[in-house]
Design a protein around this motif. Structure first.
Motif, short mmCIF file in Angstrom:
data_model
loop_
_atom_site.label_atom_id
_atom_site.label_comp_id
_atom_site.label_asym_id
_atom_site.label_seq_id
_atom_site.Cartn_x
_atom_site.Cartn_y
_atom_site.Cartn_z
N LYS A 107 -31.81 -6.27 -3.41
CA LYS A 107 -32.15 -5.60 -4.61
C LYS A 107 -31.21 -5.13 -5.50
CE LYS A 107 -36.21 -4.99 -3.03
NZ LYS A 107 -37.37 -4.33 -3.61
N LEU A 108 -29.78 -4.79 -5.40
CA LEU A 108 -29.04 -4.42 -5.91
C LEU A 108 -28.88 -5.61 -7.28
CD1 LEU A 108 -26.23 -2.64 -6.93
CD2 LEU A 108 -24.90 -3.77 -5.54
N VAL A 109 -28.72 -6.63 -6.40
CA VAL A 109 -28.69 -8.06 -7.80
C VAL A 109 -29.34 -7.96 -8.63
CG1 VAL A 109 -28.42 -10.15 -8.05
CG2 VAL A 109 -27.15 -8.84 -7.04
N GLU A 110 -31.06 -8.03 -8.13
CA GLU A 110 -32.17 -7.28 -8.88
C GLU A 110 -31.77 -6.50 -9.87
OE1 GLU A 110 -36.65 -5.82 -7.55
OE2 GLU A 110 -35.69 -8.74 -6.60
N SER A 111 -31.57 -5.22 -9.99
CA SER A 111 -31.24 -3.89 -10.78
C SER A 111 -30.90 -4.11 -11.41
CB SER A 111 -31.14 -2.98 -10.00
OG SER A 111 -30.02 -3.15 -9.18
N PHE A 112 -29.63 -5.28 -11.24
CA PHE A 112 -28.68 -5.19 -12.50
C PHE A 112 -29.07 -6.33 -13.43
CE2 PHE A 112 -25.34 -8.46 -13.55
CZ PHE A 112 -25.01 -7.42 -14.54
N GLU A 113 -30.09 -7.26 -12.72
CA GLU A 113 -30.58 -8.23 -13.91
C GLU A 113 -31.42 -7.48 -14.35
OE1 GLU A 113 -29.87 -11.95 -14.61
OE2 GLU A 113 -28.54 -11.27 -12.68
N GLU A 114 -32.36 -6.36 -14.01
CA GLU A 114 -33.40 -5.44 -14.98
C GLU A 114 -32.73 -5.14 -16.19
OE1 GLU A 114 -36.18 -3.22 -12.66
OE2 GLU A 114 -35.94 -5.01 -11.46
N ASN A 115 -30.87 -4.96 -15.78
CA ASN A 115 -30.51 -3.73 -16.45
C ASN A 115 -30.31 -4.36 -17.56
OD1 ASN A 115 -30.57 -1.18 -14.99
ND2 ASN A 115 -29.15 -1.43 -14.09
N LYS A 116 -29.89 -5.80 -17.03
CA LYS A 116 -29.31 -6.65 -18.06
C LYS A 116 -30.00 -6.71 -19.33
CE LYS A 116 -26.59 -11.01 -18.57
NZ LYS A 116 -26.69 -12.59 -18.03
N LYS A 117 -31.01 -7.74 -18.78
CA LYS A 117 -32.02 -7.34 -20.14
C LYS A 117 -32.90 -6.27 -20.75
CE LYS A 117 -35.05 -10.76 -16.22
NZ LYS A 117 -36.14 -10.76 -15.73
N LEU A 118 -32.49 -5.18 -20.20
CA LEU A 118 -32.74 -3.59 -20.99
C LEU A 118 -31.53 -3.84 -22.01
CD1 LEU A 118 -34.12 -1.72 -18.50
CD2 LEU A 118 -35.75 -2.53 -20.56
N TYR A 119 -30.21 -4.10 -21.78
CA TYR A 119 -29.06 -3.58 -22.27
C TYR A 119 -29.68 -4.72 -23.71
CZ TYR A 119 -27.12 -0.45 -19.91
OH TYR A 119 -26.65 0.74 -19.42
N GLU A 120 -30.47 -6.15 -23.15
CA GLU A 120 -30.36 -7.31 -24.21
C GLU A 120 -31.25 -7.04 -25.31
OE1 GLU A 120 -30.77 -10.53 -21.74
OE2 GLU A 120 -29.09 -11.57 -21.37
N ARG A 121 -32.69 -6.21 -24.81
CA ARG A 121 -33.62 -5.53 -25.90
C ARG A 121 -32.97 -4.65 -26.94
NH1 ARG A 121 -38.08 -4.61 -21.90
NH2 ARG A 121 -39.23 -3.04 -23.48
N LEU A 122 -32.31 -3.78 -26.21
CA LEU A 122 -32.03 -2.79 -27.19
C LEU A 122 -30.79 -3.10 -28.05
CD1 LEU A 122 -31.72 0.84 -27.38
CD2 LEU A 122 -29.41 0.26 -25.32
N LEU A 123 -30.09 -4.06 -27.55
CA LEU A 123 -29.01 -4.92 -28.57
C LEU A 123 -29.52 -6.01 -29.89
CD1 LEU A 123 -26.07 -5.34 -29.56
CD2 LEU A 123 -26.33 -7.53 -27.74
#
Length: 140
Positions: A107-123
């Motif tokens: 779950k921690l890795v999954e949330s990290f991946e979701e955050n990473k995708k969100l940051y990439e979209r924001l960037l």
């Protein structure tokens, strides 16, 4: 006092099982499609119709026989027999019997991946804004 000397008060047994299941009268009433006052009356009744007992047992997630044969001593003995060493560190000494049905690290890795995708979209969104503003500046 032994449970053999107590009357077979089904309402009290239902009340105790409901409390052990951490369920309020309102929740049981909603599950049965009746009022909370009716649940209160049932829990104060020594006898209960078989059809109603079957419905209550289903709503509580137990068998009718479990309600009929319920005793406080048996419940305490039952819960005192748990010695699950595999998950004992996960319970943090509370003995609540709640066990994770998932791997917390996954779950921690999954949330990290979701955050990473969100940051990439924001960037990417910020890059698009910069590109648009640069285009506007060149046009002037």
């Amino acid at each position: 006092m032994s449970t053999l000397t107590k009357p077979n008060h089904l309402g009290r047994k239902i009340s105790r099982i409901r409390e052990l299941r951490d369920m309020k009268q309102e929740a049981l009433a909603q599950a049965l499609g009746i009022s909370q006052q009716t649940i209160s009356a049932i829990e104060n009744s020594e006898t209960i119709e078989e059809d109603r007992l079957i419905e209550i047992a289903k709503a509580l997630g137990v068998t009718v026989e479990a309600i009929k044969s319920f005793s406080e001593e048996a419940a305490i003995n039952y819960f005192n027999t748990f010695t699950d060493t595999k998950d004992s560190q996960m319970n943090f000494g509370y003995g609540n019997g709640n066990h994770c049905t998932f791997n917390p690290l996954d779950k921690l890795v999954e949330s990290f991946e979701e955050n990473k995708k969100l940051y990439e979209r924001l960037l990417q969104s910020e890059k698009d804004k910069i590109e648009y503003l640069e285009k506007l500046l060149k046009e002037k």
